[in-house]
Every structure is written in structure tokens, then in C-alpha cells.
Scaffold this active site. Structure first.
Site, mmCIF file in Angstrom:
data_model
loop_
_atom_site.group_PDB
_atom_site.id
_atom_site.type_symbol
_atom_site.label_atom_id
_atom_site.label_comp_id
_atom_site.label_asym_id
_atom_site.label_seq_id
_atom_site.Cartn_x
_atom_site.Cartn_y
_atom_site.Cartn_z
ATOM 1 N N TYR A 49 8.875 6.922 3.312
ATOM 2 C CA TYR A 49 7.426 6.770 3.264
ATOM 3 C C TYR A 49 6.656 8.079 3.427
ATOM 4 O O TYR A 49 5.436 8.096 3.290
ATOM 5 C CB TYR A 49 6.970 5.781 4.345
ATOM 6 C CG TYR A 49 7.475 4.383 4.099
ATOM 7 C CD1 TYR A 49 6.933 3.596 3.092
ATOM 8 C CD2 TYR A 49 8.508 3.853 4.864
ATOM 9 C CE1 TYR A 49 7.408 2.314 2.855
ATOM 10 C CE2 TYR A 49 8.981 2.571 4.637
ATOM 11 C CZ TYR A 49 8.422 1.810 3.637
ATOM 12 O OH TYR A 49 8.885 0.545 3.403
ATOM 13 N N ASN A 100 -2.846 -2.707 0.345
ATOM 14 C CA ASN A 100 -1.410 -2.477 0.444
ATOM 15 C C ASN A 100 -0.892 -3.589 1.354
ATOM 16 O O ASN A 100 -0.962 -3.481 2.575
ATOM 17 C CB ASN A 100 -1.094 -1.105 1.039
ATOM 18 C CG ASN A 100 0.400 -0.844 1.101
ATOM 19 O OD1 ASN A 100 1.198 -1.774 1.028
ATOM 20 N ND2 ASN A 100 0.772 0.409 1.253
ATOM 21 N N HIS A 106 5.678 -9.773 -0.848
ATOM 22 C CA HIS A 106 6.828 -10.529 -1.332
ATOM 23 C C HIS A 106 6.937 -11.927 -0.737
ATOM 24 O O HIS A 106 7.815 -12.687 -1.130
ATOM 25 C CB HIS A 106 8.105 -9.747 -1.023
ATOM 26 C CG HIS A 106 7.925 -8.269 -1.131
ATOM 27 N ND1 HIS A 106 7.662 -7.641 -2.330
ATOM 28 C CD2 HIS A 106 7.902 -7.297 -0.181
ATOM 29 C CE1 HIS A 106 7.512 -6.337 -2.107
ATOM 30 N NE2 HIS A 106 7.653 -6.114 -0.818
ATOM 31 N N ASP A 113 -3.586 -16.441 -2.613
ATOM 32 C CA ASP A 113 -4.645 -17.431 -2.839
ATOM 33 C C ASP A 113 -5.994 -16.933 -2.346
ATOM 34 O O ASP A 113 -7.018 -17.118 -3.020
ATOM 35 C CB ASP A 113 -4.290 -18.753 -2.156
ATOM 36 C CG ASP A 113 -3.187 -19.522 -2.858
ATOM 37 O OD1 ASP A 113 -2.862 -19.203 -4.028
ATOM 38 O OD2 ASP A 113 -2.643 -20.454 -2.227
ATOM 39 N N HIS A 126 1.108 0.446 -3.382
ATOM 40 C CA HIS A 126 2.314 0.603 -2.553
ATOM 41 C C HIS A 126 2.689 2.074 -2.544
ATOM 42 O O HIS A 126 2.626 2.739 -3.588
ATOM 43 C CB HIS A 126 3.485 -0.208 -3.118
ATOM 44 C CG HIS A 126 3.249 -1.677 -3.075
ATOM 45 N ND1 HIS A 126 3.459 -2.418 -1.935
ATOM 46 C CD2 HIS A 126 2.797 -2.537 -4.025
ATOM 47 C CE1 HIS A 126 3.138 -3.688 -2.194
ATOM 48 N NE2 HIS A 126 2.737 -3.779 -3.449
ATOM 49 N N LEU A 127 3.081 2.573 -1.395
ATOM 50 C CA LEU A 127 3.471 3.976 -1.277
ATOM 51 C C LEU A 127 4.744 4.273 -2.059
ATOM 52 O O LEU A 127 4.867 5.328 -2.676
ATOM 53 C CB LEU A 127 3.668 4.342 0.195
ATOM 54 C CG LEU A 127 2.401 4.285 1.044
ATOM 55 C CD1 LEU A 127 2.752 4.339 2.527
ATOM 56 C CD2 LEU A 127 1.455 5.402 0.664
ATOM 57 N N ARG A 137 12.094 -6.951 -3.176
ATOM 58 C CA ARG A 137 10.801 -6.253 -3.223
ATOM 59 C C ARG A 137 10.228 -6.168 -4.644
ATOM 60 O O ARG A 137 9.094 -5.740 -4.820
ATOM 61 C CB ARG A 137 10.929 -4.850 -2.650
ATOM 62 C CG ARG A 137 11.284 -4.822 -1.185
ATOM 63 C CD ARG A 137 11.263 -3.395 -0.651
ATOM 64 N NE ARG A 137 11.888 -3.287 0.643
ATOM 65 C CZ ARG A 137 11.280 -3.506 1.807
ATOM 66 N NH1 ARG A 137 10.003 -3.851 1.819
ATOM 67 N NH2 ARG A 137 11.931 -3.372 2.938
#
Length: 175
Positions: A49, A100, A106, A113, A126-127, A137
Site C-alpha cells: 500500500y 474507497n 467485495h 444499494d 483503490h490504491l 478481490r
């Protein structure tokens, strides 16, 4: 309902209708929402990350938003229900959402919703490149609600997501 007081924003007025037809602040407010474990950035798996913290990403978002004449409200929660409540709140205070969802990407049909019901422009970020990671994922429920998805570009993805929202808002204003 009184309009939300947002620093460095001018209140345009309270709307009796809480639909997403018009934001209540100028410059337009974008909610930047961050899901579980993102508060650990900088120390959690830095090889994956990176070393940037969530505070670093917030500073990047603030700088980018300022350049785009947007305001941001940057939030993080490890709780699915809190994220959903913030998305529901966004209908009456925001012009768009950058999210994010982290691990909830997932797993959370409920978050998907809520995002769909917001009727706001949404960019998922997403990083890491979720498609180069574990098979579980590769699927994101949130993507079903998003106008666009940015993944794998690290913190820069947030800046691109804000640019994307700005473009969507500008296009909507022209029509």
C-alpha cells in the site's frame, strides 16, 4: 432541514427537497469516503500500500479539490453501517462521492444499494490493482453503483477520482 455548515464553502440555501438535484454548498461538496483499515495506511503492508498515510491522502485530496474549485469532506470508518449512513447523508449535502470501500468492495451489497440510491455521481478508487490480487478481490459490488473505477495508481487515484467527479459535474451543468 438546515444546510450543513462546511468550512470554506458558501451556503446557497436549504432545499425542501432532499434529492440530489442540487448541492447545498458552493463550491460543490464531494464526500471522500474511506473504508476499513485505511486508517492504518503507512504502517499496514507498506510494500503493498505504500508509505503514505491517510492524512497524506487527505492533503492530496484537499489540494486537488481546491484546484478544481471543489470542497471535500474526507471521512474514514471501519464500520459498514457508518459508511452507509454517510452515503445516505450525502443525498442532501453533496454533489458527488469518491469512495474507497476497501474490503467492503467485495462483500457489501448494502453499501452498493445505498450508493445506487444516492443518485449522485460516484467514483470508486483503490490504491492497489484489485485485478492483480487474490481472486476474491476481483469482484466489487460497489462498481455496480459507480460511474467509474480507478485502481492500482496509489494515492494519485484519489486525485484522478476528484477530476472525474469534476468532469461529470461540469458535463451535467452543460446539459
Amino acid at each position: 432541514m438546515a444546510p450543513l455548515a462546511v468550512p470554506n464553502c458558501t451556503v446557497l440555501g436549504a432545499a425542501a427537497d432532499t434529492s440530489a438535484d442540487a448541492p447545498l454548498v458552493n463550491p460543490p461538496l464531494i464526500l471522500v469516503l474511506n473504508g476499513p483499515n485505511l486508517n492504518m495506511l503507512g504502517t499496514r503492508e507498506p510494500a503493498l500500500y505504500g508509505s503514505d498515510t491517510l492524512d497524506d491522502i487527505e492533503a492530496l485530496c484537499a489540494e486537488t479539490a481546491d484546484a478544481l474549485d471543489l470542497a471535500i469532506d474526507f471521512r474514514q470508518s471501519n464500520l459498514e453501517g457508518e459508511l452507509i449512513s454517510w452515503v445516505q447523508e450525502a443525498r442532501s449535502i453533496a454533489a458527488g462521492i469518491v469512495i474507497n470501500p476497501a474490503g467492503y468492495s467485495h462483500t457489501s451489497v448494502a453499501l452498493m444499494d445505498a450508493l445506487k440510491a444516492s443518485d449522485l455521481p460516484i467514483v470508486e478508487v483503490h490504491l492497489t490493482n484489485i485485478h492483480r490480487r487474490e481472486a476474491f478481490r476481483h469482484h466489487s459490488y460497489v462498481s455496480h453503483a459507480a460511474n467509474g473505477v480507478i485502481c492500482g495508481l496509489g494515492p494519485h487515484g484519489y486525485a484522478l477520482a476528484l477530476r472525474g467527479i469534476a468532469g461529470i459535474l461540469a458535463e451535467a451543468e452543460e446539459n
